[in-house]
Design a protein around this motif. Structure first.
Motif, mmCIF file in Angstrom:
data_model
loop_
_atom_site.group_PDB
_atom_site.id
_atom_site.type_symbol
_atom_site.label_atom_id
_atom_site.label_comp_id
_atom_site.label_asym_id
_atom_site.label_seq_id
_atom_site.Cartn_x
_atom_site.Cartn_y
_atom_site.Cartn_z
ATOM 1 N N TYR A 199 -9.560 3.245 -3.692
ATOM 2 C CA TYR A 199 -9.656 2.213 -4.723
ATOM 3 C C TYR A 199 -11.096 1.726 -4.901
ATOM 4 O O TYR A 199 -11.853 1.584 -3.932
ATOM 5 N N GLN A 229 -2.495 -2.506 -5.553
ATOM 6 C CA GLN A 229 -2.380 -2.841 -6.975
ATOM 7 C C GLN A 229 -2.373 -4.352 -7.196
ATOM 8 O O GLN A 229 -2.855 -4.834 -8.226
ATOM 9 N N SER A 286 -8.562 4.004 -9.367
ATOM 10 C CA SER A 286 -7.775 4.444 -8.216
ATOM 11 C C SER A 286 -7.691 5.965 -8.174
ATOM 12 O O SER A 286 -7.633 6.623 -9.219
#
Length: 294
Positions: A88, A119, A126
């Motif tokens: 991420y 998230q 991502s």
């Protein structure tokens, strides 16, 4: 004549050196991967930054990726989970959200929820790479905002933390026991030998029984024993045999051993277990061979 003799000696010593077998242990905690996002070349580097709980195959990673055309590094953080990679980029909150992600992922159960946890921290970009299918490059997904694109890493192994045992062989050949035996390393070179059937390399090894210390045999002292690696006459690898002197996985303990007066042969007696009959094997160090008998 003197010059010719000198050249002969140099050639002889060069030949002797080229026939030497060596083993070098190298523990990698960082990997660089080449890949693509929908055909656009990228480079990705990841560093091991610590185990999540008790399984070496589940650990945190940090690093970066860039598009090869621009080479502007974009920071990444995430988790390696038994072959799956979750990565991420949190924009200008990268350090803050990296710390938050690590605080929330503390167990194998929370590792399973890595993406849903991440998230909620609102990543800008991502990557999700699934464990590779045997013999294939690693495929995955790149997500930018609400848009998903295909991604790929040009490797068949996405592991970040690796115990490499490199065997340097004659004819400028090299193999890694990580690739041909297992990922646990722990090998040491004992001896080598050659005969009409080809070449052999004798290794002694000590390694953990299970990288998941919370799992079966995770707290054991490990697997111990000998391996014989077989090669052709020109040092092409064929196969290997393994002989255990101690094993939590195979329930092998209290092994008795004796050695010859010149210490060139070692004999091990393995007691009967609940799953296999007793047997003995003899390690011939000079000939780099092992003979098993009842």
């Amino acid at each position: 004549m003197k010059k010719t003799f000198t050249l002969f000696l140099l050639s002889f010593f060069t030949l002797c050196l080229s026939q030497k077998v060596e083993l070098k242990s190298v523990t990698d905690s960082s990997q660089v991967f080449k890949g693509e996002i929908t055909g656009i070349p990228i480079t990705l580097q990841l560093n091991y930054t610590g185990i999540v709980d008790c399984n070496q195959y589940q650990h945190f990673v940090e690093g970066w990726y860039y598009y090869d055309k621009y080479q502007k590094k974009i920071p990444l953080t995430g988790v390696y989970d038994e072959g799956d990679l979750f990565l991420y980029h949190f924009g200008n909150k990268q350090k803050l959200q990296t710390a938050a992600l690590k605080e929330k992922i503390t167990s194998p159960r929370s590792v399973e929820k890595t993406d849903s946890i991440a998230q909620k921290l609102r990543p800008v970009e991502s990557f999700i790479f699934k464990r590779p299918v045997s013999g294939h490059d690693i495929s995955g997904t790149f997500i930018l905002g609400n848009k998903s694109q295909q991604a790929k890493l040009y490797t068949k192994n996405g592991m970040i933390y690796r115990y490499n045992n490199y065997l340097f062989l004659p004819n400028n050949k090299k193999i890694n026991t990580f690739d041909i035996i297992n990922r646990a390393g722990g090998n040491t070179l004992v001896s080598t030998a050659s005969d009409g059937s080809g070449n052999r390399v004798l290794l002694y090894f000590e390694q953990v029984s299970n990288f998941n210390y919370c799992g079966m045999c995770g707290a054991s002292d490990g697997e111990k024993g000998y391996r014989v690696l077989y090669f052709t006459k020109d040092w092409n690898y064929k196969n290997y045999e393994q002989f255990l002197t101690e094993s939590c996985r195979e329930n092998i303990y209290d092994v008795t051993s004796t050695q010859s007066k010149d210490a060139k042969t070692l004999k091990f007696s393995i007691k009967k277990t609940s799953t296999s009959p007793g047997y003995t094997f003899t390690v011939d160090i000079k000939n780099a061979s092992i003979i098993k008998s009842k």
